[in-house]
Design a protein around this motif. Structure first.
Motif, PDB file in Angstrom:
ATOM      1  N   HIS A 121      -5.654 -19.114 -51.372  1.00 58.49           N
ATOM      2  CA  HIS A 121      -5.140 -19.776 -50.494  1.00 58.49           C
ATOM      3  C   HIS A 121      -3.844 -19.245 -49.902  1.00 58.49           C
ATOM      4  N   TYR A 122      -3.478 -19.682 -48.645  1.00 57.29           N
ATOM      5  CA  TYR A 122      -2.437 -18.846 -48.203  1.00 57.29           C
ATOM      6  C   TYR A 122      -0.994 -19.782 -47.936  1.00 57.29           C
ATOM      7  N   ASP A 123      -1.163 -21.010 -48.356  1.00 59.67           N
ATOM      8  CA  ASP A 123       0.039 -21.956 -48.380  1.00 59.67           C
ATOM      9  C   ASP A 123       0.791 -21.412 -49.654  1.00 59.67           C
ATOM     10  N   VAL A 124       2.173 -21.537 -49.701  1.00 58.00           N
ATOM     11  CA  VAL A 124       2.933 -21.088 -50.761  1.00 58.00           C
ATOM     12  C   VAL A 124       4.021 -22.588 -50.916  1.00 58.00           C
ATOM     13  N   VAL A 125       4.796 -22.252 -51.971  1.00 56.31           N
ATOM     14  CA  VAL A 125       5.684 -23.177 -52.635  1.00 56.31           C
ATOM     15  C   VAL A 125       6.977 -23.067 -51.625  1.00 56.31           C
ATOM     16  N   PRO A 126       7.729 -24.070 -51.742  1.00 55.73           N
ATOM     17  CA  PRO A 126       9.144 -23.966 -50.816  1.00 55.73           C
ATOM     18  C   PRO A 126      10.170 -23.242 -51.768  1.00 55.73           C
ATOM     19  N   ILE A 127      11.017 -22.658 -51.062  1.00 55.72           N
ATOM     20  CA  ILE A 127      11.974 -22.337 -51.933  1.00 55.72           C
ATOM     21  C   ILE A 127      12.975 -23.315 -52.522  1.00 55.72           C
ATOM     22  N   LEU A 128      13.357 -23.391 -53.687  1.00 54.84           N
ATOM     23  CA  LEU A 128      14.003 -24.450 -54.369  1.00 54.84           C
ATOM     24  C   LEU A 128      15.698 -24.444 -53.483  1.00 54.84           C
ATOM     25  N   LYS A 129      15.844 -25.562 -53.073  1.00 54.94           N
ATOM     26  CA  LYS A 129      17.098 -25.719 -52.522  1.00 54.94           C
ATOM     27  C   LYS A 129      18.166 -25.156 -53.264  1.00 54.94           C
ATOM     28  N   GLY A 130      19.203 -24.385 -52.741  1.00 56.15           N
ATOM     29  CA  GLY A 130      20.294 -23.905 -53.424  1.00 56.15           C
ATOM     30  C   GLY A 130      20.056 -22.503 -54.061  1.00 56.15           C
ATOM     31  N   THR A 131      18.846 -21.932 -54.079  1.00 59.04           N
ATOM     32  CA  THR A 131      18.571 -20.898 -54.886  1.00 59.04           C
ATOM     33  C   THR A 131      18.309 -19.722 -53.978  1.00 59.04           C
ATOM     34  N   GLU A 132      18.408 -19.761 -52.715  1.00 56.36           N
ATOM     35  CA  GLU A 132      18.174 -18.645 -51.827  1.00 56.36           C
ATOM     36  C   GLU A 132      19.034 -17.474 -51.869  1.00 56.36           C
ATOM     37  N   ASN A 133      20.161 -17.509 -52.311  1.00 51.88           N
ATOM     38  CA  ASN A 133      20.796 -16.452 -52.666  1.00 51.88           C
ATOM     39  C   ASN A 133      20.958 -15.979 -53.589  1.00 51.88           C
ATOM     40  N   ASN A 134      20.037 -16.256 -54.722  1.00 51.21           N
ATOM     41  CA  ASN A 134      19.961 -15.607 -55.985  1.00 51.21           C
ATOM     42  C   ASN A 134      18.543 -14.736 -55.569  1.00 51.21           C
ATOM     43  N   TRP A 135      18.087 -14.749 -54.536  1.00 47.51           N
ATOM     44  CA  TRP A 135      16.845 -13.669 -54.372  1.00 47.51           C
ATOM     45  C   TRP A 135      17.495 -12.411 -54.046  1.00 47.51           C
ATOM     46  N   GLU A 136      16.962 -11.372 -54.727  1.00 47.76           N
ATOM     47  CA  GLU A 136      17.600  -9.991 -54.325  1.00 47.76           C
ATOM     48  C   GLU A 136      17.154  -9.282 -52.981  1.00 47.76           C
ATOM     49  N   GLN A 137      15.965  -9.920 -52.553  1.00 42.88           N
ATOM     50  CA  GLN A 137      15.769  -9.725 -51.178  1.00 42.88           C
ATOM     51  C   GLN A 137      15.244 -11.114 -50.461  1.00 42.88           C
ATOM     52  N   PRO A 138      15.386 -11.377 -49.350  1.00 47.22           N
ATOM     53  CA  PRO A 138      15.173 -12.671 -48.753  1.00 47.22           C
ATOM     54  C   PRO A 138      13.761 -13.113 -48.878  1.00 47.22           C
ATOM     55  N   PRO A 139      13.417 -14.351 -49.203  1.00 49.98           N
ATOM     56  CA  PRO A 139      12.028 -14.717 -49.740  1.00 49.98           C
ATOM     57  C   PRO A 139      10.699 -14.555 -48.716  1.00 49.98           C
ATOM     58  N   PHE A 140      11.070 -14.226 -47.332  1.00 54.53           N
ATOM     59  CA  PHE A 140      10.152 -14.390 -46.448  1.00 54.53           C
ATOM     60  C   PHE A 140      10.468 -13.126 -45.760  1.00 54.53           C
ATOM     61  N   SER A 141      10.949 -11.858 -46.312  1.00 53.97           N
ATOM     62  CA  SER A 141      11.289 -10.720 -45.818  1.00 53.97           C
ATOM     63  C   SER A 141      10.187  -9.703 -45.630  1.00 53.97           C
ATOM     64  N   GLY A 142       9.228  -9.919 -46.827  1.00 54.21           N
ATOM     65  CA  GLY A 142       8.476  -8.878 -46.914  1.00 54.21           C
ATOM     66  C   GLY A 142       9.002  -7.239 -46.964  1.00 54.21           C
ATOM     67  N   THR A 143       9.936  -7.537 -47.816  1.00 49.85           N
ATOM     68  CA  THR A 143      10.791  -6.161 -47.869  1.00 49.85           C
ATOM     69  C   THR A 143       9.939  -5.080 -48.923  1.00 49.85           C
ATOM     70  N   VAL A 144       9.663  -4.011 -48.636  1.00 51.46           N
ATOM     71  CA  VAL A 144       9.174  -2.905 -49.424  1.00 51.46           C
ATOM     72  C   VAL A 144      10.297  -1.888 -49.814  1.00 51.46           C
ATOM     73  N   GLU A 145      10.519  -2.035 -51.070  1.00 50.45           N
ATOM     74  CA  GLU A 145      11.487  -1.293 -51.620  1.00 50.45           C
ATOM     75  C   GLU A 145      11.427  -0.604 -53.246  1.00 50.45           C
ATOM     76  N   ASN A 146      11.311   0.459 -53.452  1.00 47.25           N
ATOM     77  CA  ASN A 146      11.408   0.973 -54.794  1.00 47.25           C
ATOM     78  C   ASN A 146       9.838   0.630 -55.344  1.00 47.25           C
ATOM     79  N   GLY A 147       8.938   0.765 -54.724  1.00 44.50           N
ATOM     80  CA  GLY A 147       7.613   0.458 -55.266  1.00 44.50           C
ATOM     81  C   GLY A 147       7.343  -0.886 -55.080  1.00 44.50           C
ATOM     82  N   LEU A 148       8.046  -1.794 -54.839  1.00 41.51           N
ATOM     83  CA  LEU A 148       7.910  -3.286 -54.856  1.00 41.51           C
ATOM     84  C   LEU A 148       7.760  -3.729 -53.469  1.00 41.51           C
ATOM     85  N   ILE A 149       6.715  -5.002 -53.505  1.00 37.91           N
ATOM     86  CA  ILE A 149       6.687  -5.902 -52.307  1.00 37.91           C
ATOM     87  C   ILE A 149       7.240  -6.935 -52.641  1.00 37.91           C
ATOM     88  N   TRP A 150       8.023  -7.568 -51.705  1.00 35.95           N
ATOM     89  CA  TRP A 150       8.933  -8.816 -51.976  1.00 35.95           C
ATOM     90  C   TRP A 150       8.547 -10.150 -50.955  1.00 35.95           C
TER      91      TRP A 150
END
Length: 486
Positions: A121-150
């Motif tokens: 399935h390609y739907d995803v759950v929402p980002i819990l309100k108030g937790t956005e800043n707890n992400w090390e990389q933005p949740p919908f950025s698709g950042t690739v860094e240090n061998g990880l896809i975020w």
């Protein structure tokens, strides 16, 4: 010979026989793991990583309140798939079901064989309100860094869609042709029940008379330190899902001033009912998928644990007692009771005229909604408390002694050579249960090796997947397609 000597010799003889028999059972238990044939699938890493990285940038978020869903993001995601996998769209039959359900058919050379289905399935759950800043990389950025896809969906479950299509694209480029039809089916509302996605796909295929040998969805994964006595990582393949039900306990009666309470108030009686349920609990029994799990892992255990499980007939009560001591293992062998909502009262000095509670239950295969309702009524033993139970029962239990299961197991072993692959009972829900009516077997397995922290990331903060894990997932899907067509 004196009687006490005879008795001693008899007891000693029985002990010797016991030791010989149990030791023999332990030493002769056979492994149920197929020999791995290490995969030779070679993936274009740069292209594959770029595809998953882009996939998670589309905010295909499911909301219980469906009016909040932004289907423009869904349209963009579908367009992205068509652009990213041109060979798939050129050579496979593609259709949309209910606008956003995606179905791809790869026609095989032998129409007499039942098809295989891979779903995600390609739907995803929402980002819990108030937790956005707890992400090390933005949740919908698709950042690739240090061998990880975020990003949200890297584990649940765009990795499944992109992984499957990447594998199909690879096999098409290799000139591979299946001997049976292969279907790839992707839902868009799994996170809110799958009623408009997988359910509609199933009804469409059912009308066409499609019957699958097996359907493979997300579910279990490969986890270290999961089973006591097993050093190797264990890959668990869900062969059934527990049912999910809500039981409402409610009572109505006179209220009054809190200065003159009855000995047993409405709140007290509901609280007492819950206490009785928690004290009693459903009986735990090592059966079904839970028993299958230990049948597969027992041969891989250290001697002490292997001794116990190889002689399960003798030690079963002890095993069940041990499993019931921890919530995770207890959930494997019994229907669980979890009070989640309590409602009563509005004024601190007024007795409420009514009180109610909601209990969430996860049903073992074989326990029906009617069984649950009857158990609750008999346990609380209060005729004034009304009990209503709604929900779904456990899905059917798929075979572990079939070529269908061995196909999934062999494919996992080909990629994760040192993992022990075993069946288990899935506690959460997936789209797989929707396919039960049109498939002989339904299996649930996310082909990644993850930690307990990764499991918490799936619907939480900092969801991510390692590039190595993602590439292995692609290889696994390619292996499943090849193994299914031997």
């Amino acid at each position: 010979m004196k009687k006490w000597k005879l008795a001693f010799l008899l007891i000693a003889g029985l002990i010797v026989i016991f030791i010989i028999v149990t030791a023999f059972n332990t030493l002769t238990v056979k492994s149920r793991q197929p020999k791995p044939h290490p995969t030779k699938v070679s993936i274009n890493e740069k292209e594959a990583v770029n595809h998953l990285s882009q996939a998670v940038t589309y905010k295909t978020v499911s909301y219980q309140e469906r009016s909040k869903i932004d289907f423009r993001e869904y349209d963009k995601f579908i367009a992205f798939l068509q652009k990213s996998f041109p060979t798939v769209y050129k050579q496979l039959d593609f259709e949309k079901v209910n606008d956003y359900g995606l179905v791809y058919k790869w026609e095989g050379t032998d129409s007499s064989k039942h098809p295989i289905g891979l779903t995600s399935h390609y739907d995803v759950v929402p980002i819990l309100k108030g937790t956005e800043n707890n992400w090390e990389q933005p949740p919908f950025s698709g950042t690739v860094e240090n061998g990880l896809i975020w990003g949200r969906g890297t584990l649940d479950d765009k990795i499944g869609i992109v992984g499957i299509l990447q594998a199909v694209e690879y096999l098409l480029d290799q000139g591979f042709k299946p001997n049976r039809d292969m279907y790839f089916m992707f839902g868009f509302d799994e996170e809110i029940g799958g009623d408009e996605g997988a359910s509609k796909i199933v009804s469409t295929l059912k009308q066409r008379g499609i019957q699958f040998e097996f359907v493979l969805d997300e579910g279990g994964a490969i986890v270290e330190n999961m089973v006591p006595g097993v050093k190797a990582p264990v890959g668990v393949v869900g062969i059934s899902e527990k049912g999910s039900a809500s039981a409402k306990l409610s009572i109505q009666g006179s209220g009054g001033h809190s200065s003159q309470p009855k000995d047993h108030t409405n709140i007290g009686r509901i609280a007492s009912a819950i206490s009785k349920l928690e004290d009693t609990q459903f009986k735990g029994a090592l059966r079904g998928p839970g028993n299958d799990l230990f049948e597969f892992v027992a041969p891989e255990m250290n001697f002490g644990m292997k001794y116990v499980f190889a002689n399960k007939v003798i030690f079963k009560p002890l095993i069940e007692k041990i499993l019931l001591q921890q919530p995770a293992s207890a959930a494997l062998i019994r229907t669980t009771i979890a009070p989640t909502i309590f409602q009563a009262g509005e004024q601190y000095n007024a007795l409420p005229e009514q009180a109610s509670a909601i209990i969430n239950l996860r049903l073992m295969p074989g326990d029906s909604l009617a069984d649950v309702e009857r158990f609750i009524e008999e346990t609380i033993d209060d005729a004034d408390i009304k009990v209503t139970v709604e929900g779904s029962e456990a899905s059917k239990v798929s075979s572990v002694n079939s070529w269908q299961f061995r196909t999934v197991q062999q494919s996992a072993r080909n990629v994760f050579n040192h993992a022990v692959v075993a069946p288990y009972l899935m506690f959460a829900g997936s789209d797989a249960r929707q396919y039960d009516p049109i498939s002989k077997n339904t299996y649930r397995f996310l082909p990644v090796q993850i930690t307990s922290k990764d499991l918490n990331r799936m619907h939480g903060t900092n969801e991510r997947v390692s590039i190595k894990n993602y590439l292995n997932a692609i290889k696994f899907y390619a292996e499943v397609i090849k193994e299914s067509n031997k």
